[in-house]
Scaffold this motif. Structure first.
Motif, mmCIF file in Angstrom:
data_model
loop_
_atom_site.group_PDB
_atom_site.id
_atom_site.type_symbol
_atom_site.label_atom_id
_atom_site.label_comp_id
_atom_site.label_asym_id
_atom_site.label_seq_id
_atom_site.Cartn_x
_atom_site.Cartn_y
_atom_site.Cartn_z
ATOM 1 N N ASN A 146 -39.743 76.639 0.354
ATOM 2 C CA ASN A 146 -39.727 75.988 -0.955
ATOM 3 C C ASN A 146 -40.642 76.725 -1.935
ATOM 4 O O ASN A 146 -41.503 77.523 -1.539
ATOM 5 C CB ASN A 146 -40.156 74.524 -0.827
ATOM 6 N N VAL A 224 -35.165 69.704 -9.202
ATOM 7 C CA VAL A 224 -36.169 69.874 -8.145
ATOM 8 C C VAL A 224 -36.868 68.542 -7.883
ATOM 9 O O VAL A 224 -36.921 67.662 -8.747
ATOM 10 C CB VAL A 224 -37.237 70.931 -8.508
ATOM 11 N N VAL A 244 -39.043 71.490 -4.424
ATOM 12 C CA VAL A 244 -37.884 71.582 -3.524
ATOM 13 C C VAL A 244 -36.622 71.632 -4.380
ATOM 14 O O VAL A 244 -36.348 70.705 -5.147
ATOM 15 C CB VAL A 244 -37.825 70.373 -2.567
ATOM 16 N N ASP A 245 -35.880 72.725 -4.292
ATOM 17 C CA ASP A 245 -34.639 72.894 -5.055
ATOM 18 C C ASP A 245 -33.590 71.913 -4.521
ATOM 19 O O ASP A 245 -33.195 71.975 -3.366
ATOM 20 C CB ASP A 245 -34.151 74.337 -4.914
#
Length: 669
Positions: A146, A224, A244-245
């Motif tokens: 991440n 995200v 976090v995508d």
């Protein structure tokens, strides 16, 4: 081994061809809590360092033998990260430059004060540990999947960003070091963002989670989930943003929703009833066709059992279902049965039920595909009483129909039967006697037909069949004796071509046994195969086999340098090389990642070694465009009485890593 405060004392390898010096230094270090090992030559030093745990090496430069201390250190650090301190009486610039080449941590002058020697040793150990921790932190930081952003509490400018952040956001590190988080979060202004950060600075919250949208350098936006935390580094306040995508997660959620909608549409558009029961026998799915066939709405039936539909009291139904569930758990394949059921309005239904068992969330569910065959049953009864009506229906039936007399001579065959069997015509087909024709005897139809006619009972079974005209099909056969006043006068055979269904089942079964990338067996199948082989030898009390485990050398380097597509091609080529050399009786499987295992039936370890050595050489000669040579390390073990799957795998794995430690591209057994 010396133990201090429950921990292993540091072990020092002392390399000096002077016995007096070695003895004095060794005694001094031992007296100060260290454990020492002494050798006199560079060759011995390399062997010791590569075969036992060593924390530090004290190395004389001038040594007996062909290898001096500089060369010995060069070879050691090629394989292991061990700090080296040199003993020397020569501090010329040439000697110092050579020590730098092998990344020595320093040197001590022979005859120097022992306190200074001890200080140098302790400083080197502490420095090496600090370097190791720094390298570990940097690897974790850089390789974290991440995005990580660390920024200054006052200026909000980025102090550090990891590789994932640079790759996804599109800016270079240099560009990011001049930017703030506000530059990539278009929906935040500075005042709002500062209020969020103040909650962390004041200690009101330890960390803050929220969803946001980031903007890449090319202008594209992506969602995200961000976790903000406050760091205190050397008295300076820094903020850490872990992002976090959610792009892939959102896409998967949309895809799942779409698939659920599609599945719901398919289930509810099906002409047959689809019903799912949980392990207690209660309905969890009831489609539109089920509502139409049985008359109960979804709201009326969900969460309840089906005792009303099969004419049982609730207690009897529960007992029957439990017996059926336990039997089905042992054989989860679908079975088709015909039963009578009751409509909500009380009239009787004839239904055909295909039942299978499936585990959903660790709960065994029963899936029933129900077809209302009431009309078909009535039609069959009418056909027995009226041959004309029967033949009119049979001629256009979507299934094959054959009528035979009590001697099994064919009286009637419909067009669909000719199509299924590939027959050129009706007269050619009528020449076949169902009891004596060799192919029908061979495939078991003749015996089944005799059993049904002798017992005057319906028989339903499936068979793989190749007709005399070369047509290969998988058939479901319904054999119904024809009788007159209780005497069997022949039989009606209904033929259903289920070839496509069986092929689909076989494809699904194959997918569960093989690795999707290399198309060799997967780990689950290999373990089962290995268990079977061990059990076979135990029952016979004789025989043997060998197990080989191999691992592609430096595979991560191949992926990093050439990309995962090239890495995948390496694995495919490797399995091609192996499969074309081993026997059909042998079993090749992908154990995981770049690791593979080979089970060689009836093969001793000596014979296995010869084969594996050929494989090793063949792999090293593989040609892949744009890729340097590919090698692999092998561990080979032979089955011994008392071995288990776990013990064999562990032995082969240990041997494979011995091959790795020995320089790779070799075999150990």
């Amino acid at each position: 081994m010396h133990i201090e405060n429950g921990l292993r004392s540091k072990k020092i390898l002392l390399v000096d061809d002077s016995l007096l010096t070695s003895k004095m230094v060794s005694e001094f270090l031992n007296a100060n809590g260290y454990e020492t090992e002494t050798v006199a030559a560079g060759e011995e030093a390399v062997q010791k360092a590569c075969s036992m745990p060593i924390d530090l090496i004290l190395m004389d430069i001038e040594l007996a033998g062909e290898m001096n201390g500089i060369e010995a250190a060069r070879r050691i650090i090629k394989y292991r990260d061990i700090p080296v301190i040199f003993f020397t009486g020569n501090t010329s610039q040439d000697i110092i430059d050579k020590m730098k080449e092998v990344r020595a941590y320093g040197f001590v002058i022979k005859g120097m004060d022992k306190a200074l020697l001890l200080s140098t040793v302790e400083m080197t150990l502490n420095l090496h540990e600090a370097n190791t921790q720094t390298i570990l932190f940097n690897r974790i930081f850089e390789n974290f999947v991440n995005e990580i952003y660390i920024f200054d509490a006052e200026t909000l400018k980025f102090s550090a960003v990891n590789r994932a952040a640079v790759k996804n956001i599109g800016y270079t590190r240099e560009e990011l070091h001049t930017m703030t988080l506000l530059d990539i979060k278009p929906e935040f202004d500075r005042d709002c963002f500062q209020k969020v950060l103040n909650r962390l600075s004041s200690g009101e919250q330890q960390q803050i989670f929220h969803n946001a949208v980031y903007r890449r350098k090319n202008g594209s936006l992506y969602p995200v989930e961000m976790n903000l935390q406050l760091l205190n580094y050397g008295g300076k306040k820094l903020f850490l943003a872990l992002a976090v995508d959610l792009t892939e997660r959102s896409a998967m959620k949309d895809q799942l929703t779409k698939k659920e909608s599609m599945l719901d549409a398919i289930i509810n558009s099906a002409q047959d009833a689809i019903v799912i029961l949980n392990s207690q026998g209660n309905v969890t799915l009831w489609n539109h066709a089920a509502e139409q066939i049985f008359g109960y709405t979804r709201e009326e039936i969900l969460g309840k059992n089906l005792h009303r539909l099969v004419g049982m009291d609730e207690h009897t139904f529960q007992n029957s279902f439990e017996f059926f569930r336990l039997a089905g758990a042992k054989n989860a394949k679908g079975k088709t049965i015909e039963v009578k059921a009751k409509h909500k309005n009380g009239h009787e239904l004839n239904i055909e039920v295909s039942m299978s068992f499936l585990k959903i969330m660790d709960d065994l569910h029963c899936i029933a595909i129900i077809h209302d065959i009431s009309e078909r049953k009535r039609a069959q009864e009418e056909l027995i009483n009226s041959r004309k009506q029967y033949f009119e229906l049979a001629e256009n039936a979507p299934i094959g129909i054959i009528l035979c007399d009590e001697e099994c001579n064919i009286l009637y065959v419909n067009p669909k039967t000719l199509e299924i069997l590939g027959s050129p015509g009706i007269e050619e087909t009528k020449k076949i006697n169902l009891r004596t024709f060799p192919l029908l005897v061979q495939y078991g139809l003749s015996n089944r037909l005799d059993e049904c006619m002798q017992n005057n009972e319906l028989g339903i079974f499936e068979m793989n069949y190749e007709s005399k005209w070369g047509k290969k099909v998988f058939l479901r056969l319904h054999v119904k004796p024809r009788s007159d006043k209780g005497k069997v006068t022949g039989a009606q055979v209904i033929i259903d071509d289920i070839t496509e269904k069986k092929q689909m089942e076989e494809e699904l079964r194959s997918l569960s046994l093989t690795d999707y990338l290399t198309n060799v067996y997967n780990r689950r199948f290999f373990i089962r195969k290995l268990e079977e082989e061990i059990e076979l030898i135990r029952r016979r009390n004789r025989g043997t086999f060998s197990l080989t485990m191999l691992d592609v050398d430096h595979f991560k380097r191949i992926n990093d340098r050439y990309g995962h597509n090239v890495g995948d091609q390496v694995l495919k080529n490797l399995t091609y090389v192996i499969k074309n050399r081993i026997r059909k009786a042998d079993c090749l499987a992908r154990w995981g990642g770049e690791e593979f295992v080979i089970l060689m039936q009836g093969t001793t370890v000596n014979n296995a070694m010869a084969l594996v050595e050929e494989l090793r050489e063949s792999i090293s000669k593989m040609i892949l465009t744009g890729v340097d040579s590919v090698t692999a390390s092998f561990g080979v073990v032979e089955y011994n009485a008392g071995d288990t799957v776990d013990s064999l795998i562990q032995k082969a794995d240990n041997l494979m890593y011995e091959a790795k430690a020995a320089g790779r591209n070799c075999v150990r057994c």
